[in-house]
Design an enzyme around this catalytic site. Structure first.
Site, PDB file in Angstrom:
ATOM      1  N   ARG A   1      39.903 -11.738 -23.482  1.00  0.00           N
ATOM      2  CA  ARG A   1      38.725 -11.859 -24.333  1.00  0.00           C
ATOM      3  C   ARG A   1      37.503 -12.080 -23.453  1.00  0.00           C
ATOM      4  NH1 ARG A   1      41.209  -9.594 -27.447  1.00  0.00           N
ATOM      5  NH2 ARG A   1      41.761 -10.102 -29.599  1.00  0.00           N
TER       6      ARG A   1
ATOM      7  N   ASP B   1      37.602  -4.692 -20.169  1.00  0.00           N
ATOM      8  CA  ASP B   1      37.767  -3.961 -21.427  1.00  0.00           C
ATOM      9  C   ASP B   1      37.213  -4.770 -22.594  1.00  0.00           C
ATOM     10  OD1 ASP B   1      38.858  -1.694 -22.987  1.00  0.00           O
ATOM     11  OD2 ASP B   1      40.142  -3.248 -23.859  1.00  0.00           O
TER      12      ASP B   1
ATOM     13  N   GLU C   1      30.383  -7.742 -28.518  1.00  0.00           N
ATOM     14  CA  GLU C   1      30.813  -6.340 -28.618  1.00  0.00           C
ATOM     15  C   GLU C   1      30.200  -5.700 -29.867  1.00  0.00           C
ATOM     16  OE1 GLU C   1      35.138  -7.067 -26.391  1.00  0.00           O
ATOM     17  OE2 GLU C   1      35.064  -6.717 -28.540  1.00  0.00           O
TER      18      GLU C   1
ATOM     19  N   HIS D   1      36.478  -1.851 -25.215  1.00  0.00           N
ATOM     20  CA  HIS D   1      37.565  -2.502 -25.952  1.00  0.00           C
ATOM     21  C   HIS D   1      38.556  -1.468 -26.504  1.00  0.00           C
ATOM     22  CE1 HIS D   1      38.532  -6.471 -28.213  1.00  0.00           C
ATOM     23  NE2 HIS D   1      39.629  -5.756 -28.029  1.00  0.00           N
TER      24      HIS D   1
ATOM     25  N   TRP E   1      43.848  -1.582 -26.346  1.00  0.00           N
ATOM     26  CA  TRP E   1      44.844  -1.726 -27.412  1.00  0.00           C
ATOM     27  C   TRP E   1      45.117  -0.421 -28.149  1.00  0.00           C
ATOM     28  CZ3 TRP E   1      43.696  -0.577 -32.541  1.00  0.00           C
ATOM     29  CH2 TRP E   1      42.353  -0.261 -32.805  1.00  0.00           C
TER      30      TRP E   1
END
Length: 311
Positions: free
Chosen positions: A234, A257, A262, A284, A287
């Site tokens: 995070r 990332d 964000e 991000h 995932w």
């Protein structure tokens, strides 16, 4: 039964959502602004959302709501206490993204460690064609083998990164963010020692009271020269202003990332580096392989099935 997806864009336009239609009427919104929430969930019985905030006020205004399916693992966008008091079930999906995040960790490492941006540009700008030599060694790079890889957050993702790093020949150590060492296969170190002695450091921890601001100016200064720091946990774990200053002060590298805000603000110090080649930022996406997003959707479907069947 009416199902409402509030932020379908976060699942990707290439994901087939038809498996949800068997539960009832499916209404899909690409995005939902804060002032659109009330109208969109007013008569919904099931809400599917990734990041839309559902606070007490909003939940109280949805009298038919029975189930909230979070299209993620983190649940901090929902007032869980209010949901419990109102008799609303909240379900998340865990573990779906592990292979994707692990893969992205190594993708970021290789991009930075082998100076791939430089070599790609060297060829495409014509420098190799006119250089007269079959190779070019303008940016030396090192192997993973024999290096120490320090992991912050030895959960399912960190453990898999450790396994693969060891297969590459790295020596793996970790810092237990919980304060409790639980992985006997690797050395558990204090944070300062981990940072000081690791050539590669990757973060795979959640953001909580123990990890917020964990790596600030003092901690970043402990990293050895040419070290690579990867944050796939995070954003709030790393002080971004301190990181920007350290990247410009000396030769270390970072791959992010996640960021504290964000999307990343245009005035972020991370976008104003004198040495931008030392930093890789992805929006991000670690995932989000198509396989991970399919597993996420399967998890949502399973959560709805279990709820409908009373389990």
């Amino acid at each position: 039964m009416k199902l409402v997806i509030l932020d379908a864009e976060t699942l990707g336009e290439d994901l087939d959502l038809s498996s949800l239609e068997r539960f009832g009427e499916l209404v899909v919104y690409p995005r939902t602004a804060p002032d659109e929430r009330l109208q969109r969930i007013d008569d919904a019985e099931i809400i599917i959302t990734n990041k839309v905030v559902l606070d007490r006020e909003i939940l109280r205004a949805a009298p038919r709501l029975k189930l909230i399916c979070i299209a993620a693992t983190g649940m901090n966008n929902v007032d869980l206490k209010a949901a419990e008091e109102l008799g609303i079930t909240v379900r998340n999906v865990a573990g779906y993204s592990t292979p994707s995040v692990v893969q992205h960790t190594f993708a970021m490492l290789f991009y930075l460690s082998e100076r791939l941006a430089y070599y790609d540009r060297f060829v495409k700008e014509g420098s190799w064609s006119h250089g007269g030599l079959f190779t070019h060694l303008g940016r030396p790079f090192s192997e993973i083998a024999g290096k120490r890889w320090g992991i912050i957050g030895m959960g399912s993702i960190g453990s898999e990164v450790a396994r693969i790093a060891r297969a590459f020949g790295a020596e793996v150590a970790y810092f237990p963010t919980s304060g409790i060492a639980h992985e006997d296969a690797y050395a558990a170190l204090e944070l300062d020692e981990l940072l000081r002695d690791s050539h590669i450091v990757s973060i795979h921890a959640p953001l909580n009271e123990r990890t917020r601001g964990l790596l600030g100016e003092r901690e970043l200064a402990l990293l050895p020269g040419k070290a690579i720091l990867l944050n796939l946990g995070r954003g709030g774990i790393v002080d971004e202003t301190a990181l920007a200053q350290e990247l410009d002060r000396r030769e270390i590298y970072a791959g992010l990332d996640v960021t504290e805000r964000e999307p990343l603000p245009e005035n972020s110090p991370l976008l104003k580096l004198r040495h931008p080649e030392r930093l890789l930022i992805t929006p991000h996406i670690a995932w989000a392989s198509i396989e991970a997003r399919r597993r996420l959707l399967q998890g949502i479907v399973k959560n709805i099935e279990e709820f409908v069947n009373g389990r």
